[in-house]
Design an enzyme around this catalytic site. Structure first.
Site, PDB file in Angstrom:
ATOM      1  N   SER A  85       0.814  -1.231   0.000  1.00 37.83           N
ATOM      2  CA  SER A  85       0.000   0.000   0.000  1.00 37.83           C
ATOM      3  C   SER A  85       0.840   1.270   0.000  1.00 37.83           C
ATOM      4  O   SER A  85       0.341   2.335  -0.341  1.00 37.83           O
ATOM      5  CB  SER A  85      -0.917   0.021   1.221  1.00 37.83           C
ATOM      6  OG  SER A  85      -0.151  -0.081   2.404  1.00 37.83           O
ATOM      7  N   HIS A 102      -0.448   5.039   7.082  1.00 34.32           N
ATOM      8  CA  HIS A 102       0.235   5.610   5.917  1.00 34.32           C
ATOM      9  C   HIS A 102       0.477   7.105   6.100  1.00 34.32           C
ATOM     10  O   HIS A 102      -0.317   7.780   6.755  1.00 34.32           O
ATOM     11  CB  HIS A 102      -0.602   5.378   4.653  1.00 34.32           C
ATOM     12  CG  HIS A 102      -1.008   3.954   4.459  1.00 34.32           C
ATOM     13  ND1 HIS A 102      -2.245   3.482   4.845  1.00 34.32           N
ATOM     14  CD2 HIS A 102      -0.328   2.898   3.959  1.00 34.32           C
ATOM     15  CE1 HIS A 102      -2.306   2.181   4.576  1.00 34.32           C
ATOM     16  NE2 HIS A 102      -1.166   1.802   4.040  1.00 34.32           N
ATOM     17  N   ASP A 125      -3.729   8.080   7.881  1.00 38.03           N
ATOM     18  CA  ASP A 125      -4.856   7.224   8.286  1.00 38.03           C
ATOM     19  C   ASP A 125      -4.503   6.186   9.346  1.00 38.03           C
ATOM     20  O   ASP A 125      -5.242   5.234   9.539  1.00 38.03           O
ATOM     21  CB  ASP A 125      -5.438   6.516   7.047  1.00 38.03           C
ATOM     22  CG  ASP A 125      -4.420   5.596   6.381  1.00 38.03           C
ATOM     23  OD1 ASP A 125      -3.268   5.515   6.870  1.00 38.03           O
ATOM     24  OD2 ASP A 125      -4.763   4.942   5.383  1.00 38.03           O
TER      25      ASP A 125
END
Ligand SMILES: *[C@@H]1O[C@H](CO)[C@@H](O)[C@H](O)[C@H]1NC(C)=O
Ligand SMILES: *[C@@H]1O[C@H](CO)[C@@H](O)[C@H](O)[C@H]1NC(C)=O
Ligand SMILES: *[C@@H]1O[C@H](CO)[C@@H](O)[C@H](O)[C@H]1NC(C)=O
Ligand SMILES: *[C@@H]1O[C@H](CO)[C@@H](O)[C@H](O)[C@H]1NC(C)=O
Length: 393
Positions: free
Chosen positions: A39, A362, A359
């Site tokens: 991610s 990240h 978040d």
């Protein structure tokens, strides 16, 4: 072939915006960026794959993800751009043109597949990274009882996609070598999820620590394979200081102050774990260098590049609480795994550029920009990455 496609790209750009100056490729520039990872590097694969298959959407498919640059969610786990986007802007010859058009520079593999433009777009690179991806194969992790709720597209599968895309482009091994030798390969970030998934599932730390050599071996095997296909410049980032992440700080929240670094508020033992992974990775990279003396294998010290932000946040413009997520569902670190960013029960801070963390897991775009800058201009790549043709950001 390379000339033809670059020329046609240039023409398209000129037709669209007559005033854009095209910077010709120069020494130290790359014709394409090829990315692998999780991610921290996914520019849309998880999102596009879910749309294609009408899969249940993940929380990061919803606003406010993307709000600060794309103005809509793109599948990036960020309010804006990722480190790989900034690296693309720095390095690609067409970057000025592409940025002024608002184009993402390193296109996700699933986007290229959907529009069936394999050949043309591969010239500009491709990004195979997927949210939730692990370095270890899913069946290996499943044998240890770990099911991946995000994806089964491990590093091995990403490499298979890459090989499938490469084969129609070159008739001989030496053609492939030429194509790859002018590319910058970004191997990661990858490996963080192998640990994160297990720790969040409640595995004992002493067990998870034993994964490190196998994770490093999986990365090494991918790197060796890419070099054998002709990759000549690889940037391999290490792990982040995970002890500073709101998700981890929430999972291990406790009153024992001795566990926290007083200068940052981060959990020391978790950061030490990232350091251990990074040391093992660097030992492995030097072994790979001696096997392939002609390849330029660069270690990216993302750990230190990120930690400097936590050590003096104000110096970098981060006036918010450094260990608190901008977007989340409340709590000490504004992280609640049942009310993640993107879900109705969560909300975002007014100015994400004042936060390091977006978040819980990240970084914000603002932090990603500093980290990318540190990697390219600071003392955070070993050996130092050549930036002779890089555009100033
Ligand atoms: C994709 O493009 C190639 C080359 O133009 C063509 O042969 C192939 O049939 C196309 N595939 C699809 C699924 O449209
Ligand atoms: C991964 O594969 C397993 C089977 O091995 C399957 O049960 C699971 O749904 C898959 N996970 C995802 C996210 O696709
Ligand atoms: C986390 O979010 C859920 C769902 O909104 C809520 O029920 C729960 O109380 C929250 N937990 C904390 C500790 O705030
Ligand atoms: C850069 O980093 C290396 C390795 O960590 C260190 O030995 C060197 O002194 C640093 N150079 C500068 C200018 O900070």
């Amino acid at each position: 072939m390379a000339w033809y496609f670059r020329a046609s790209l240039t023409m398209n750009v000129l037709l669209l915006v007559g005033t854009v100056v095209i910077i010709p490729p120069a020494l130290g520039c790359y014709t394409s960026i090829i990315g692998f990872g999780d991610s921290l590097a996914d520019t849309g694969n998880s999102y596009l794959n879910a749309l294609d298959h009408h899969d249940k959407p993940f929380h990061f498919f919803f606003p406010p993800y993307g709000e600060d640059f794309f103005h809509h969610p793109t599948g990036r786990c960020c309010d804006g751009r990722l480190i790989i986007d900034f690296i693309g802007m720095f390095f690609l010859a067409s970057s000025f043109a592409a940025e002024s058009l608002g184009l993402p520079l390193v296109r996700p593999y699933f986007e290229i597949l959907n529009v069936n433009e394999t050949v043309r777009n591969f010239e500009e690179g491709a990004n195979f990274a997927v949210v939730g991806a692990t370095a270890l194969d899913t069946d290996y992790l499943e044998k240890m009882g770990h099911y991946n709720e995000f994806t089964n597209f491990s590093l091995r599968i990403q490499l298979d996609w890459f090989k499938g895309m490469l084969s129609p482009l070159c008739n001989t091994a030496s053609d492939c070598r030429d194509l790859l030798s002018s590319s910058l390969v970004l191997m990661g970030p990858i490996g963080g999820n192998d640990y994160t998934h297990a720790l969040f599932a409640g595995d004992r730390f002493q067990i998870v620590r034993t994964f490190v050599p196998v994770v490093i071996e999986a990365m090494a095997s991918a790197i060796n394979e890419l070099i054998e296909h002709g990759a000549s410049t690889l940037l391999v980032p290490g792990n982040f200081p995970i002890g500073c992440l709101p998700a981890y700080l929430t999972l291990y929240e406790g009153s024992d102050e001795s566990k926290y670094d007083p200068s940052t508020g981060c959990l020391t033992w978790l950061n030490k774990f990232s350091e251990y992974h990074n040391e093992q990775l660097q030992i492995k990279l030097s072994q790979i260098r001696s096997l392939h003396p002609h390849a330029n294998i660069i270690y990216g010290d993302i750990y230190s590049a990120t930690l400097q932000l936590y050590q003096s946040p104000k110096q970098f413009g981060f006036t918010g609480e450094a260990t608190k997520a901008c977007c989340g569902g409340g709590g000490t670190y504004n992280y609640n795994s049942s009310a993640q960013c993107g879900l109705p029960a969560a909300s975002a801070c007014a100015n994400p550029a004042e936060s390091i963390n977006w978040d819980g897991l990240h970084c914000t775009e603002a932090a990603n920009r500093w980290i990318a800058k540190a990697l390219l201009y600071g003392n955070y790549t070993m050996p130092h990455i050549s930036t002779s043709c890089v555009s100033q950001l």
